[in-house]
Design a protein around this motif. Structure first.
Motif, mmCIF file in Angstrom:
data_model
loop_
_atom_site.group_PDB
_atom_site.id
_atom_site.type_symbol
_atom_site.label_atom_id
_atom_site.label_comp_id
_atom_site.label_asym_id
_atom_site.label_seq_id
_atom_site.Cartn_x
_atom_site.Cartn_y
_atom_site.Cartn_z
ATOM 1 N N MET A 1 1.060 -32.237 -14.027
ATOM 2 C CA MET A 1 1.082 -33.799 -14.578
ATOM 3 C C MET A 1 1.697 -34.320 -15.552
ATOM 4 O O MET A 1 1.648 -33.635 -16.532
ATOM 5 C CB MET A 1 -0.650 -33.980 -14.553
ATOM 6 N N ILE A 2 2.336 -35.378 -15.588
ATOM 7 C CA ILE A 2 3.308 -36.067 -16.605
ATOM 8 C C ILE A 2 2.449 -37.322 -17.031
ATOM 9 O O ILE A 2 2.183 -38.089 -16.099
ATOM 10 C CB ILE A 2 4.626 -36.090 -16.370
ATOM 11 N N VAL A 3 2.133 -37.375 -18.337
ATOM 12 C CA VAL A 3 1.503 -38.643 -18.976
ATOM 13 C C VAL A 3 2.527 -39.582 -19.327
ATOM 14 O O VAL A 3 3.377 -39.015 -20.328
ATOM 15 C CB VAL A 3 0.467 -38.374 -19.834
ATOM 16 N N VAL A 4 2.530 -40.972 -19.184
ATOM 17 C CA VAL A 4 3.263 -41.734 -19.663
ATOM 18 C C VAL A 4 2.819 -43.029 -20.443
ATOM 19 O O VAL A 4 1.909 -43.302 -19.853
ATOM 20 C CB VAL A 4 4.231 -42.381 -18.520
ATOM 21 N N THR A 5 2.915 -42.911 -21.675
ATOM 22 C CA THR A 5 2.208 -43.990 -22.252
ATOM 23 C C THR A 5 3.306 -45.255 -22.206
ATOM 24 O O THR A 5 4.543 -45.248 -22.056
ATOM 25 C CB THR A 5 2.154 -43.701 -23.605
ATOM 26 N N ALA A 6 2.806 -46.455 -22.638
ATOM 27 C CA ALA A 6 3.635 -47.654 -22.616
ATOM 28 C C ALA A 6 4.251 -48.045 -21.238
ATOM 29 O O ALA A 6 5.435 -48.063 -21.089
ATOM 30 C CB ALA A 6 4.616 -47.872 -23.761
ATOM 31 N N PRO A 7 3.803 -47.617 -20.002
ATOM 32 C CA PRO A 7 4.318 -47.724 -18.857
ATOM 33 C C PRO A 7 4.799 -49.044 -18.139
ATOM 34 O O PRO A 7 5.509 -49.148 -17.251
ATOM 35 C CB PRO A 7 3.102 -47.100 -17.939
ATOM 36 N N THR A 8 4.536 -50.120 -18.798
ATOM 37 C CA THR A 8 4.886 -51.578 -18.402
ATOM 38 C C THR A 8 5.925 -51.956 -19.109
ATOM 39 O O THR A 8 6.442 -53.243 -18.711
ATOM 40 C CB THR A 8 3.672 -52.428 -18.589
ATOM 41 N N GLY A 9 6.514 -51.356 -20.266
ATOM 42 C CA GLY A 9 7.811 -51.896 -20.879
ATOM 43 C C GLY A 9 9.091 -51.338 -20.280
ATOM 44 O O GLY A 9 9.073 -50.690 -19.015
ATOM 45 N N HIS A 10 10.198 -51.689 -20.692
ATOM 46 C CA HIS A 10 11.561 -51.591 -20.132
ATOM 47 C C HIS A 10 11.729 -49.945 -19.751
ATOM 48 O O HIS A 10 12.068 -49.559 -18.944
ATOM 49 C CB HIS A 10 12.546 -51.994 -21.076
ATOM 50 N N ILE A 11 11.469 -49.078 -20.865
ATOM 51 C CA ILE A 11 11.690 -47.866 -20.664
ATOM 52 C C ILE A 11 10.649 -47.180 -19.927
ATOM 53 O O ILE A 11 10.775 -46.475 -18.922
ATOM 54 C CB ILE A 11 11.848 -47.293 -22.258
ATOM 55 N N GLY A 12 9.363 -47.408 -20.215
ATOM 56 C CA GLY A 12 8.317 -46.712 -19.804
ATOM 57 C C GLY A 12 8.152 -47.151 -18.024
ATOM 58 O O GLY A 12 7.968 -46.190 -17.334
ATOM 59 N N GLY A 13 8.429 -48.275 -17.821
ATOM 60 C CA GLY A 13 8.321 -48.814 -16.420
ATOM 61 C C GLY A 13 9.347 -47.995 -15.467
ATOM 62 O O GLY A 13 9.231 -47.474 -14.509
ATOM 63 N N GLY A 63 -5.220 -31.774 -19.016
ATOM 64 C CA GLY A 63 -4.346 -31.086 -17.964
ATOM 65 C C GLY A 63 -2.876 -31.451 -17.746
ATOM 66 O O GLY A 63 -2.248 -31.174 -16.903
ATOM 67 N N ALA A 64 -2.527 -32.384 -18.727
ATOM 68 C CA ALA A 64 -1.040 -32.673 -18.839
ATOM 69 C C ALA A 64 -0.146 -31.407 -19.165
ATOM 70 O O ALA A 64 -0.372 -30.612 -20.001
ATOM 71 C CB ALA A 64 -1.012 -33.928 -19.897
ATOM 72 N N ALA A 65 0.977 -31.643 -18.368
ATOM 73 C CA ALA A 65 2.102 -30.407 -18.608
ATOM 74 C C ALA A 65 3.026 -31.276 -19.532
ATOM 75 O O ALA A 65 3.655 -30.242 -20.458
ATOM 76 C CB ALA A 65 2.829 -30.257 -17.223
ATOM 77 N N ALA A 66 3.233 -32.318 -19.859
ATOM 78 C CA ALA A 66 3.909 -33.036 -20.698
ATOM 79 C C ALA A 66 3.552 -34.508 -21.146
ATOM 80 O O ALA A 66 3.006 -35.265 -20.107
ATOM 81 C CB ALA A 66 5.465 -32.922 -20.297
#
Length: 292
Positions: A1-13, A63-66
Motif C-alpha cells: 500500500m502506497i499513501v499519497v498526501t495532497a492527491p488533488t494537486g498537480h503532482i499528487g493527482g 500498513g503503508a509500504a511508502a
C-alpha cells in the motif's frame, strides 16, 4: 500500500494515476475527496482529513509500504516555520514508523543563498526534521515548475505578457509536474533504497524568462513578451491575493534567491534530467488551456 498526501494537486493527482497504472495499491489523504480526478475514487482507499493531523495519519499510514509527503503551505500562516516544519512536527512519529518516505522539496542546499531563500529555506529545514527521525527519505529537489505559468494564463492571453520577479536573462532549469510525479512513482515502488538523499529533478534544458516567453508566443501563435515585476510590487500582489505577510515575504525572498543562483547549484546529469521540454509542456498543457 502506497499513501499519497495532497492527491488533488498537480503532482499528487498525476502521481495517483501513475501508481494505479503501474498496478500499485493506493490510499490517499484528502480533505475534500470530491476534488479527486474522475474515475479514481473507486480504485483507491480514501482517508478524509489533513495529513497534519496525527489521528488522520495514524489511520492513513497503517500498513503503508511508502508515503508520498507534500506540505501545502497554508497561505495564512504567520511564519514559514509554522507552514512547513510546524505542519510536519505533529506527525513525525507516524512518518518515522513507515518503511520509506518520498517528499517534495527544492533545490538550493549548499548554495550561498540557501539560508535566506524564503520557502526553500523552510522546506530544507523540514527535510532535516524528517531525516533526523531515521526514516529512509528521498527529498525530490526541484527548480520552479513549468505549470506555474498557468497562473499567468489571463495576462498571457489577454495582454501578451508573462510577468514575474525573475531577471529576464537568467538561464535556469524548470520542471514539469508530470515528470516530478513520474520520479516519485518510481521511488515509491522501489523498496531497495535506504538512508536520506536529495534527488534533483531537473527538466532537460535551462531557459531564460525571455526565451520562455518566446516559446509561449510561438506555440500560441500570438505575441508574448516577458516583463519583470519589481520585488515589492510582486510581494504586494501576493498580499492582495490573500497571502499573509510572512508567506508573501517568503515568496519574495525565494525569488531574490533564485535571481542570485539558487537553482543553478546542481549540474544536470542524465540521471537527474526529466524528458519534458518547456515547448512540449506548452503544447500539451498551456495551449489547450489557452484555447479553452
Amino acid at each position: 500500500m502506497i499513501v499519497v498526501t495532497a492527491p488533488t494537486g498537480h503532482i499528487g493527482g498525476r502521481l495517483v494515476q501513475d501508481l494505479l497504472e503501474a498496478g500499485a495499491s493506493v490510499r490517499v489523504v484528502a480533505r475534500d475527496p470530491a476534488r479527486l480526478a474522475p474515475g479514481v475514487v473507486e480504485r483507491i482507499e480514501i482517508v478524509r482529513g489533513s495529513h497534519g493531523d496525527p489521528a488522520v495519519v495514524a489511520e492513513a499510514f497503517a500498513g503503508a509500504a511508502a508515503v508520498f509527503w507534500l506540505v501545502p503551505a497554508d497561505p495564512r500562516s504567520t511564519s514559514l516555520d509554522e507552514a512547513y516544519s510546524g505542519f510536519t512536527h505533529p506527525v513525525l512519529d507516524a512518518l518515522a514508523a513507515v518503511p520509506r518516505v518520498v517528499g517534495i522539496s527544492a533545490l538550493g542546499r549548499g548554495t550561498p543563498v540557501a539560508g535566506r531563500a524564503g520557502h526553500v529555506t523552510a522546506t530544507l529545514a523540514m527535510d532535516d526534521l524528517i531525516a533526523a527521525t531515521g526514516v529512509p527519505y528521498r527529498a525530490l529537489t526541484m527548480p520552479s515548475f513549468m505549470d506555474n505559468v498557468l497562473r499567468q494564463l489571463t495576462p498571457i492571453t489577454q495582454q501578451g505578457v508573462l510577468y514575474g520577479p525573475v531577471v529576464p536573462d537568467l538561464s535556469a532549469p524548470t520542471v514539469a509536474t508530470r515528470d516530478i510525479a513520474a520520479v516519485a512513482a518510481c521511488l515509491l515502488r522501489d523498496d531497495t533504497w535506504t538512508g536520506f538523499e536529495e534527488v534533483p529533478v531537473l527538466g532537460p534544458e535551462d531557459l531564460t524568462q525571455k526565451e520562455m516567453a518566446a516559446i509561449i508566443a510561438d506555440v500560441l501563435g500570438r505575441p508574448v513578451r516577458y516583463q519583470q515585476v519589481p520585488g515589492e510590487a510582486f510581494k504586494e500582489n501576493m498580499r492582495r491575493a490573500g497571502l499573509s505577510e510572512a508567506i508573501a515575504q517568503g515568496m519574495l525572498d525565494m525569488a531574490v534567491a533564485k535571481n542570485e543562483g539558487l537553482d543553478n547549484g546542481v549540474a544536470r546529469t542524465p540521471e537527474w534530467s526529466t524528458p519534458t521540454t518547456f515547448r512540449q509542456w506548452c503544447l500539451d498543457v498551456l495551449k489547450p488551456a489557452a484555447d479553452a
